[in-house]
Design a protein around this motif. Sequence first.
Motif, PDB file in Angstrom:
ATOM      1  N   GLY A  22      41.410  47.435  39.658  1.00  0.00           N
ATOM      2  CA  GLY A  22      40.044  46.926  39.754  1.00  0.00           C
ATOM      3  C   GLY A  22      39.678  46.523  41.171  1.00  0.00           C
ATOM      4  N   ALA A  23      40.622  45.873  41.872  1.00  0.00           N
ATOM      5  CA  ALA A  23      40.360  45.482  43.258  1.00  0.00           C
ATOM      6  C   ALA A  23      40.136  46.714  44.141  1.00  0.00           C
ATOM      7  CB  ALA A  23      41.525  44.647  43.785  1.00  0.00           C
ATOM      8  N   ILE A  46      36.622  48.045  43.338  1.00  0.00           N
ATOM      9  CA  ILE A  46      35.598  47.151  43.889  1.00  0.00           C
ATOM     10  C   ILE A  46      35.527  47.300  45.403  1.00  0.00           C
ATOM     11  CG2 ILE A  46      34.964  44.733  44.209  1.00  0.00           C
ATOM     12  CD1 ILE A  46      34.369  45.793  41.445  1.00  0.00           C
ATOM     13  N   TRP A  47      36.665  47.455  46.050  1.00  0.00           N
ATOM     14  CA  TRP A  47      36.679  47.624  47.508  1.00  0.00           C
ATOM     15  C   TRP A  47      35.948  48.907  47.909  1.00  0.00           C
ATOM     16  CZ3 TRP A  47      39.054  51.310  50.725  1.00  0.00           C
ATOM     17  CH2 TRP A  47      39.031  51.007  52.077  1.00  0.00           C
ATOM     18  N   LEU A  48      36.220  49.985  47.178  1.00  0.00           N
ATOM     19  CA  LEU A  48      35.537  51.243  47.477  1.00  0.00           C
ATOM     20  C   LEU A  48      34.039  51.131  47.219  1.00  0.00           C
ATOM     21  CD1 LEU A  48      38.070  53.797  45.948  1.00  0.00           C
ATOM     22  CD2 LEU A  48      37.695  53.293  48.369  1.00  0.00           C
ATOM     23  N   ALA A  49      33.664  50.465  46.117  1.00  0.00           N
ATOM     24  CA  ALA A  49      32.238  50.323  45.813  1.00  0.00           C
ATOM     25  C   ALA A  49      31.537  49.450  46.848  1.00  0.00           C
ATOM     26  CB  ALA A  49      32.072  49.721  44.415  1.00  0.00           C
ATOM     27  N   GLN A  50      32.219  48.423  47.334  1.00  0.00           N
ATOM     28  CA  GLN A  50      31.615  47.576  48.358  1.00  0.00           C
ATOM     29  C   GLN A  50      31.406  48.337  49.661  1.00  0.00           C
ATOM     30  OE1 GLN A  50      34.271  44.230  48.513  1.00  0.00           O
ATOM     31  NE2 GLN A  50      33.063  43.035  47.043  1.00  0.00           N
ATOM     32  N   ARG A  51      32.306  49.243  49.956  1.00  0.00           N
ATOM     33  CA  ARG A  51      32.145  50.050  51.171  1.00  0.00           C
ATOM     34  C   ARG A  51      30.859  50.871  51.108  1.00  0.00           C
ATOM     35  NH1 ARG A  51      35.152  49.315  55.657  1.00  0.00           N
ATOM     36  NH2 ARG A  51      35.264  51.584  56.022  1.00  0.00           N
ATOM     37  N   PHE A  52      30.578  51.433  49.943  1.00  0.00           N
ATOM     38  CA  PHE A  52      29.343  52.207  49.793  1.00  0.00           C
ATOM     39  C   PHE A  52      28.122  51.287  49.741  1.00  0.00           C
ATOM     40  CE2 PHE A  52      32.472  55.290  48.197  1.00  0.00           C
ATOM     41  CZ  PHE A  52      32.081  56.421  48.895  1.00  0.00           C
ATOM     42  N   ALA A  53      28.265  50.117  49.103  1.00  0.00           N
ATOM     43  CA  ALA A  53      27.133  49.203  48.964  1.00  0.00           C
ATOM     44  C   ALA A  53      26.695  48.637  50.309  1.00  0.00           C
ATOM     45  CB  ALA A  53      27.480  48.076  47.997  1.00  0.00           C
ATOM     46  N   GLU A  83      29.958  42.934  43.020  1.00  0.00           N
ATOM     47  CA  GLU A  83      30.755  41.715  42.879  1.00  0.00           C
ATOM     48  C   GLU A  83      30.750  41.222  41.436  1.00  0.00           C
ATOM     49  OE1 GLU A  83      33.373  38.884  43.941  1.00  0.00           O
ATOM     50  OE2 GLU A  83      32.644  40.546  45.179  1.00  0.00           O
ATOM     51  N   THR A  84      29.620  41.395  40.758  1.00  0.00           N
ATOM     52  CA  THR A  84      29.530  40.970  39.364  1.00  0.00           C
ATOM     53  C   THR A  84      30.416  41.815  38.463  1.00  0.00           C
ATOM     54  OG1 THR A  84      27.273  40.193  39.687  1.00  0.00           O
ATOM     55  CG2 THR A  84      27.928  40.692  37.440  1.00  0.00           C
ATOM     56  N   ALA A  85      30.617  43.072  38.824  1.00  0.00           N
ATOM     57  CA  ALA A  85      31.408  43.979  37.994  1.00  0.00           C
ATOM     58  C   ALA A  85      32.901  43.740  38.113  1.00  0.00           C
ATOM     59  CB  ALA A  85      31.092  45.425  38.363  1.00  0.00           C
ATOM     60  N   ARG A  86      33.327  42.838  38.988  1.00  0.00           N
ATOM     61  CA  ARG A  86      34.765  42.660  39.227  1.00  0.00           C
ATOM     62  C   ARG A  86      35.505  42.249  37.957  1.00  0.00           C
ATOM     63  NH1 ARG A  86      37.590  41.789  43.880  1.00  0.00           N
ATOM     64  NH2 ARG A  86      35.625  41.573  45.035  1.00  0.00           N
ATOM     65  N   SER A  98      33.480  42.776  27.441  1.00  0.00           N
ATOM     66  CA  SER A  98      33.431  43.093  28.866  1.00  0.00           C
ATOM     67  C   SER A  98      32.180  43.901  29.212  1.00  0.00           C
ATOM     68  CB  SER A  98      34.691  43.869  29.268  1.00  0.00           C
ATOM     69  OG  SER A  98      35.857  43.098  29.031  1.00  0.00           O
ATOM     70  N   VAL A  99      31.875  44.891  28.380  1.00  0.00           N
ATOM     71  CA  VAL A  99      30.689  45.707  28.654  1.00  0.00           C
ATOM     72  C   VAL A  99      29.416  44.876  28.522  1.00  0.00           C
ATOM     73  CG1 VAL A  99      29.355  47.701  27.873  1.00  0.00           C
ATOM     74  CG2 VAL A  99      31.856  47.833  27.977  1.00  0.00           C
ATOM     75  N   ALA A 100      29.332  44.060  27.460  1.00  0.00           N
ATOM     76  CA  ALA A 100      28.142  43.213  27.279  1.00  0.00           C
ATOM     77  C   ALA A 100      28.012  42.214  28.419  1.00  0.00           C
ATOM     78  CB  ALA A 100      28.226  42.489  25.937  1.00  0.00           C
ATOM     79  N   TRP A 101      29.135  41.664  28.847  1.00  0.00           N
ATOM     80  CA  TRP A 101      29.133  40.725  29.973  1.00  0.00           C
ATOM     81  C   TRP A 101      28.549  41.386  31.231  1.00  0.00           C
ATOM     82  CZ3 TRP A 101      34.285  38.430  32.319  1.00  0.00           C
ATOM     83  CH2 TRP A 101      33.941  37.471  33.275  1.00  0.00           C
ATOM     84  N   PHE A 102      29.005  42.592  31.515  1.00  0.00           N
ATOM     85  CA  PHE A 102      28.509  43.289  32.701  1.00  0.00           C
ATOM     86  C   PHE A 102      27.015  43.612  32.578  1.00  0.00           C
ATOM     87  CE2 PHE A 102      27.595  47.420  34.729  1.00  0.00           C
ATOM     88  CZ  PHE A 102      27.751  47.034  36.054  1.00  0.00           C
ATOM     89  N   VAL A 103      26.578  44.057  31.403  1.00  0.00           N
ATOM     90  CA  VAL A 103      25.160  44.412  31.238  1.00  0.00           C
ATOM     91  C   VAL A 103      24.275  43.180  31.408  1.00  0.00           C
ATOM     92  CG1 VAL A 103      23.465  45.287  29.602  1.00  0.00           C
ATOM     93  CG2 VAL A 103      25.698  46.383  29.768  1.00  0.00           C
ATOM     94  N   ILE A 104      24.699  42.047  30.850  1.00  0.00           N
ATOM     95  CA  ILE A 104      23.901  40.821  30.990  1.00  0.00           C
ATOM     96  C   ILE A 104      23.817  40.402  32.451  1.00  0.00           C
ATOM     97  CG2 ILE A 104      23.863  38.355  30.448  1.00  0.00           C
ATOM     98  CD1 ILE A 104      25.002  39.046  27.715  1.00  0.00           C
ATOM     99  N   ARG A 105      24.932  40.463  33.155  1.00  0.00           N
ATOM    100  CA  ARG A 105      24.919  40.099  34.571  1.00  0.00           C
ATOM    101  C   ARG A 105      24.082  41.097  35.377  1.00  0.00           C
ATOM    102  NH1 ARG A 105      24.628  36.207  36.465  1.00  0.00           N
ATOM    103  NH2 ARG A 105      25.537  36.821  38.448  1.00  0.00           N
ATOM    104  N   ALA A 106      24.141  42.373  35.016  1.00  0.00           N
ATOM    105  CA  ALA A 106      23.335  43.371  35.725  1.00  0.00           C
ATOM    106  C   ALA A 106      21.847  43.110  35.521  1.00  0.00           C
ATOM    107  CB  ALA A 106      23.708  44.777  35.238  1.00  0.00           C
ATOM    108  N   ILE A 107      21.468  42.710  34.319  1.00  0.00           N
ATOM    109  CA  ILE A 107      20.058  42.393  34.067  1.00  0.00           C
ATOM    110  C   ILE A 107      19.632  41.187  34.894  1.00  0.00           C
ATOM    111  CG2 ILE A 107      18.457  41.546  32.309  1.00  0.00           C
ATOM    112  CD1 ILE A 107      19.915  43.276  30.294  1.00  0.00           C
TER     113      ILE A 107
END
Length: 545
Positions: free
Chosen positions: A204-205, A208-215, A228-231, A271-280
């Motif tokens: 996961g780290a 996340i590191w690769l995604a942060q590089r693109f972000a 960061e929320t998806a970690r 986990s999926v619901a947690w991510f969707v709520i944070r994304a919203i």
Amino acid sequence: MPALRLISFVSLFLLSLLSFSAIPRAAYAGPNDGLPKTNAALDRATPRRTMQGFLDAAHHGDYDLAANYLDLHAIPRIKQSTDGPELARKLAYVLDRKLAVDPDKLPDEAEAKDATAGNIIADDETVPITLARARFNDGVWRWLISRGTVAMIPSLYAAYGPSEWADRFPPWLTRTTFLGNALWQWLGLVLLGILGYVAARGIGALFIWLAQRFALRTKTTADNALVETARRPLRGVLFVVIVKQLLSELHLTASVEEAIHHIAYTWLVISVAWFVIRAISIGAEWAEERLPSGSQLEMKHRAVQTQLELLRRVASVVIVIVAIAVGLMQFEFVRNVGVSLLASAGVAGIALGLAAQKSLSGIIAGIQLSLSQPIRIGDQVVVEKETGFIEEINLTYVVARLWDERRLVIPMTRFLEQPFENWTRNTTEILGTVFLHVDFATPVDKLRVELRRICEASTNWDQRLCVMQVTDSTERRMILRCLVSAANASRAFDLRCEIRESLIAFMQTLDGGRYIGNPRTDIRLVQDEEPPPQKDGQRKLDLPV
């Protein structure tokens, strides 16, 4: 001599005959003749009781007792005491993982004709698990797991048994069982959980590191917050995937493996619901940041902010309900209940509507308020004779912050069913009043000039309105009303206090303070009035002069 030779020949022949006839009886005996005697009660009168007894003994780890339910005719007597328990252990191992045997589905009759517990596929061939009657040395017919099934146990165990490395564990790790699983399997499950968590954090780290590089290459900051929320949700998803991929190597019983699958599936949904709520939430914050700012657009900004906040809460509640439903639908009992509820949807809907009338009305009121927007976040309102600012708008209640830092929690329906004051509905500008009770001889023109001077010197006045009028009078006083304007209610309050203090100070110095109320005149005027009638026996009080 010939007679002696004849006697010797006959004796040798009889001895050989006895030895030859004794070999098969010693090597191949009855179904369980080679097993040690047991003091436990063995009920093998019907197929159901035999299978139930075998499963109970195997699940308690007593494979010596479980071997008494196997037809060991094909096993030499001298090997039954060692091979019998081992065959019982292997059969129980395979049944627990590949065939959910229900003894209640087997016949409970001694004269039953068909007794098949189920079928297992091994090497593309169907292996039936059957029971058959066998005659014991005491002449009694008893039900046992059939000789053909016992002969197929090694093949079934080779196909569905543990890996070769699992058989190298010491006996205390394989013989000690709990819920049908050996001790090494439970230790392996704990170790799998630890390794899965560590691997999920590491993988996961990396993601996340690769995604942060693109972000970081984009101009917006919303994708950075989203990554960061998806970690943590990503760790949960990876942990579930790793555990499910490696779980089969432990060869756990079907019941335990099914329970672990339920737990993993539930955690995946969370986990999926947690991510969707944070994304919203991040999407709502991103949309709010892109709203135009400025005093002229403040009303629109707060209106959109209120809609985003309520829609975010509604979406979060919907996602939680869907996640709970998806998590529960994995259980057969819940699915059956759902079908039953759908079959009686009319009665269930009426009962649910009556039971949750208050809650549903509050949620509907929240949705209606987000559309009509009689109040918004940041509005200054007067509710229940209390003045405050709208701080939170939830689905069923509103939180208002009062001027003294108290919080007033108001049901959502209160704003739709009863009137209230909203001082900032369309604009924050407001008018403030100051009342003065002065003597009739007071020069009003001088007070008007002083009021104008006070307003022009004050930073709280917005230069829109500053007037003084005589609005009423009594026997002794006239009432002056000062009407001033301010940019918002807070500035209006401060301006009113400032005007009141300054005008009182001005009147104290105007013409030596002669227009300030005269106590003697006031008392004299009170004495001239007609006293109220006294009841009989009531003592009259003398007024001081």
